[in-house]
Structure formats: structure tokens, C-alpha cells
Design an enzyme around this catalytic site. Structure first.
Site, PDB file in Angstrom:
ATOM      1  N   ASP A   6      -0.310  13.335   3.154  1.00 19.74           N
ATOM      2  CA  ASP A   6      -1.279  13.313   2.055  1.00 19.74           C
ATOM      3  C   ASP A   6      -0.640  13.771   0.744  1.00 19.74           C
ATOM      4  OD1 ASP A   6      -3.696  13.003   0.817  1.00 19.74           O
ATOM      5  OD2 ASP A   6      -4.551  14.881   1.551  1.00 19.74           O
ATOM      6  N   HIS A  12       3.347   6.342  -3.613  1.00 18.26           N
ATOM      7  CA  HIS A  12       3.470   5.779  -2.259  1.00 18.26           C
ATOM      8  C   HIS A  12       4.934   5.425  -1.973  1.00 18.26           C
ATOM      9  CE1 HIS A  12      -0.732   6.018  -1.686  1.00 18.26           C
ATOM     10  NE2 HIS A  12      -1.051   5.083  -2.560  1.00 18.26           N
ATOM     11  N   LEU A  58      13.522   8.623  19.729  1.00 19.97           N
ATOM     12  CA  LEU A  58      12.235   8.945  19.113  1.00 19.97           C
ATOM     13  C   LEU A  58      11.287   7.737  19.096  1.00 19.97           C
ATOM     14  CD1 LEU A  58      10.579  10.969  17.179  1.00 19.97           C
ATOM     15  CD2 LEU A  58      11.567   9.620  15.316  1.00 19.97           C
TER      16      LEU A  58
HETATM   17  C1  FPP Z   1      -2.146   9.669   1.186  1.00 14.33           C
HETATM   18  O1  FPP Z   1      -1.871   9.906  -0.167  1.00 14.33           O
HETATM   19  C2  FPP Z   1      -1.276   8.658   1.715  1.00 14.33           C
HETATM   20  C3  FPP Z   1      -1.689   7.446   2.188  1.00 14.33           C
HETATM   21  C4  FPP Z   1      -3.074   6.970   2.139  1.00 14.33           C
HETATM   22  C5  FPP Z   1      -0.763   6.494   2.765  1.00 14.33           C
HETATM   23  C6  FPP Z   1       0.477   7.061   3.341  1.00 14.33           C
HETATM   24  C7  FPP Z   1       1.495   6.067   3.087  1.00 14.33           C
HETATM   25  C8  FPP Z   1       2.806   6.274   2.884  1.00 14.33           C
HETATM   26  C9  FPP Z   1       3.492   7.552   3.001  1.00 14.33           C
HETATM   27  C10 FPP Z   1       3.679   5.154   2.506  1.00 14.33           C
HETATM   28  C11 FPP Z   1       3.490   3.902   3.272  1.00 14.33           C
HETATM   29  C12 FPP Z   1       3.743   4.005   4.723  1.00 14.33           C
HETATM   30  C13 FPP Z   1       4.595   3.243   5.407  1.00 14.33           C
HETATM   31  C14 FPP Z   1       4.692   3.351   6.879  1.00 14.33           C
HETATM   32  C15 FPP Z   1       5.501   2.303   4.757  1.00 14.33           C
HETATM   33  P1  FPP Z   1      -3.056   9.720  -1.173  1.00 14.33           P
HETATM   34  O2  FPP Z   1      -2.851   8.425  -1.860  1.00 14.33           O
HETATM   35  O3  FPP Z   1      -4.375   9.872  -0.501  1.00 14.33           O
HETATM   36  O4  FPP Z   1      -2.787  10.921  -2.134  1.00 14.33           O
HETATM   37  P2  FPP Z   1      -3.871  11.705  -3.007  1.00 14.33           P
HETATM   38  O5  FPP Z   1      -4.799  12.382  -2.024  1.00 14.33           O
HETATM   39  O6  FPP Z   1      -3.030  12.674  -3.770  1.00 14.33           O
HETATM   40  O7  FPP Z   1      -4.550  10.693  -3.872  1.00 14.33           O
END
Ligand code: FPP
Length: 254
Positions: free
Chosen positions: A31, A48, A142
């Protein structure tokens, strides 16, 4: 405050990790990508992108530590509610990650696996996933379990439906439905339940992640936003986990 805030120990190296008590399965709610970008006045997509880089490093460290399973919450069933462009970026990043990293993942003996309704993902992402899973299925290191279009409640409902169908058709006796049988009906079949759940960016919630499987999991919430999370932070979380007294509802006997 009813909970004791976790005081992070200074962790410098892998030497502080007890290699004989490693978590078998680590689950991560990644997150904070959006906030990381916002703090730098960058578009969310850059957050991201930075998040993918962190994932790359964490997979490497888990592999090095010989962790058995790493499950990451990459896209939840609720994430479809985000603006179309952001969903598109996440899907493109997923396909790109698999395309660019497959060689290294393979070299590191990683097995790619997914959980969630991946049939509803864009075709390109599905193709890359199928290719990555096929190429790595005979590896023995893994297991990188990508939660994609995943929701814990719908997973449980689907398991209930599947067992009910078997019961109605007469191939399953109600008395034979137990915790093991139920677990084997979930996406995580064959995997141990997570020992350690890490959530970055300080939020104290499960967000519909692995609701059944986290029953006895130790939870470590860290303040770092996901793109700032790194090897040292992972090691610190593992060290914190190793200091916990896991009783699984019983009492300590030694
Ligand atoms: C949360 O941050 C993150 C996500 C919803 C997606 C997680 C994705 C990645 C780490 C990258 C893509 C994954 C792969 C496997 C290629 P948020 O956007 O909710 O952050 P915020 O709460 O600060 O807005």
C-alpha cells in the site's frame, strides 16, 4: 490506544534473522504507491511504477532467504473502482513486469502462481500470466503468488458454492466438510497459511485480503510507503515476527 505500537528495531543485516525460524509464507499488502507519488508531485502511475521496482527487490530477497511462498496483493476486486486510466496502468505494469522479469525470475528458480479471478483481466495480462506460469512451473524455489482481481469474501463464497454443488450431487458428505477440505477449495490450495502479513503505509486493515487464511497470521504494519519499502524493512519485519509468541489459541508450553 488498545494496541501496543510496534517499535521497529534497528536492523542492519541478514545476520539478525534466525534462519531456522523463517516464516514459510509471507503475504504483503503493498500500500502507498499513490501517496508516494503525491508527495513528489508525480502522477499516481509513477508511484505504481516505483512499486513494481520494490516488488522486484523483495522477490529477490525472499528468494535469497529461501522463503517458500510470497503472496502479494497486486489488484483487488475493489480496484476496478479506480479511474479507467489507473486500472489500465496497473494492467500494463503487470504484463510488463512479467515480460521483463521472467528471465530473472526463472534464473532465481521462482514459480509464478496467481490467485483471483484472472479470467476477467485484460487478454494481454492473461497471456503473459499463462506464459510465465507455464515457463516456471517446474521450478522448485520461491512461489510468487500474485493476487489479481482477488477478494477474500468472494473466494469464500465460491468455495461454499463449490462444496455445496458436490454435496447436492452426492459426491461429498456434509460430515466430510472440515477446515482442511475447505482450505483445499480456496485459491491457496496446497500452500501453507501465511505466517507473516506485512502491510505498508501504516493502515491497520485487511482490505478483504486472505480472510480465511490469515486466521493465525502475525501482522506487521510498517510506516514506509510501498515504494520506500526495501530489503532492510523486510528483514526488520521478519525479525519482529521472530520475536512474537505464536500460541494458535493455546498456551505456551516451554
Ligand atoms: C496500493 O497503492 C497499491 C495497489 C493498488 C497496487 C499494487 C501494485 C503494484 C505494487 C504494482 C503492480 C503490480 C504488479 C504485480 C506488476 P495505492 O495506489 O492504494 O496507494 P495510496 O493508498 O497511497 O493511494
Amino acid at each position: 490506544m488498545w494496541f501496543k505500537p510496534w517499535k521497529k528495531d534497528k536492523v542492519e543485516s541478514l545476520d539478525q534473522v534466525a534462519m531456522d525460524r523463517l516464516p514459510r509464507h509471507i503475504a504483503i499488502i503493498m500500500d502507498g504507491n499513490g501517496r508516494w507519488a503525491q508527495k513528489r508531485a508525480l502522477p499516481r502511475s509513477m508511484g505504481h511504477r516505483a512499486g513494481v521496482e520494490t516488488l522486484r527487490k523483495i522477490v529477490k530477497t525472499c528468494s535469497k532467504l529461501e522463503i517458500q511462498v510470497l503472496t502479494v496483493y497486486a489488484f483487488s476486486t475493489e480496484n476496478w473502482k479506480r479511474p479507467k486510466d489507473e486500472v489500465g496502468v496497473l494492467m500494463t505494469l503487470l504484463a510488463e513486469y512479467l515480460r521483463k522479469e521472467l528471465k530473472e525470475l526463472h534464473q532465481n528458480n521462482v514459480v509464478i502462481r496467481t490467485m483471483g479471478k484472472t479470467k476477467d483481466l485484460p487478454l494481454e495480462a492473461q497471456r503473459e500470466l499463462a506464459h510465465a506460469m507455464k515457463s516456471t512451473r517446474d521450478n522448485t524455489g520461491l512461489i510468487l503468488n500474485l493476487a489479481l482481481n482477488y477478494g477474500g469474501r468472494s473466494e469464500i463464497i465460491d468455495a461454499v458454492k463449490s462444496l455445496s454443488k458436490e454435496a447436492v450431487s452426492g459426491t461429498l458428505r456434509i460430515e466430510d466438510i472440515d477446515e482442511l477440505r475447505f482450505s483445499e477449495t480456496l485459491f491457496t490450495r496446497g500452500l501453507p497459511d501465511p505466517d507473516l502479513l506485512i502491510r505498508t503505509s501504516g493502515e491497520m486493515r485487511l482490505s478483504n485480503f486472505l480472510l480465511w487464511q490469515l486466521a493465525y497470521t502475525e501482522i506487521v504494519v510498517v510506516e514506509e510507503l510501498w515504494p520506500d519499502f526495501g530489503e532492510k524493512a523486510l528483514i526488520a519485519a521478519i525479525v519482529a515476527y521472530q520475536k512474537r509468541d505464536r500460541r494458535f489459541g493455546g498456551i505456551h508450553t516451554n
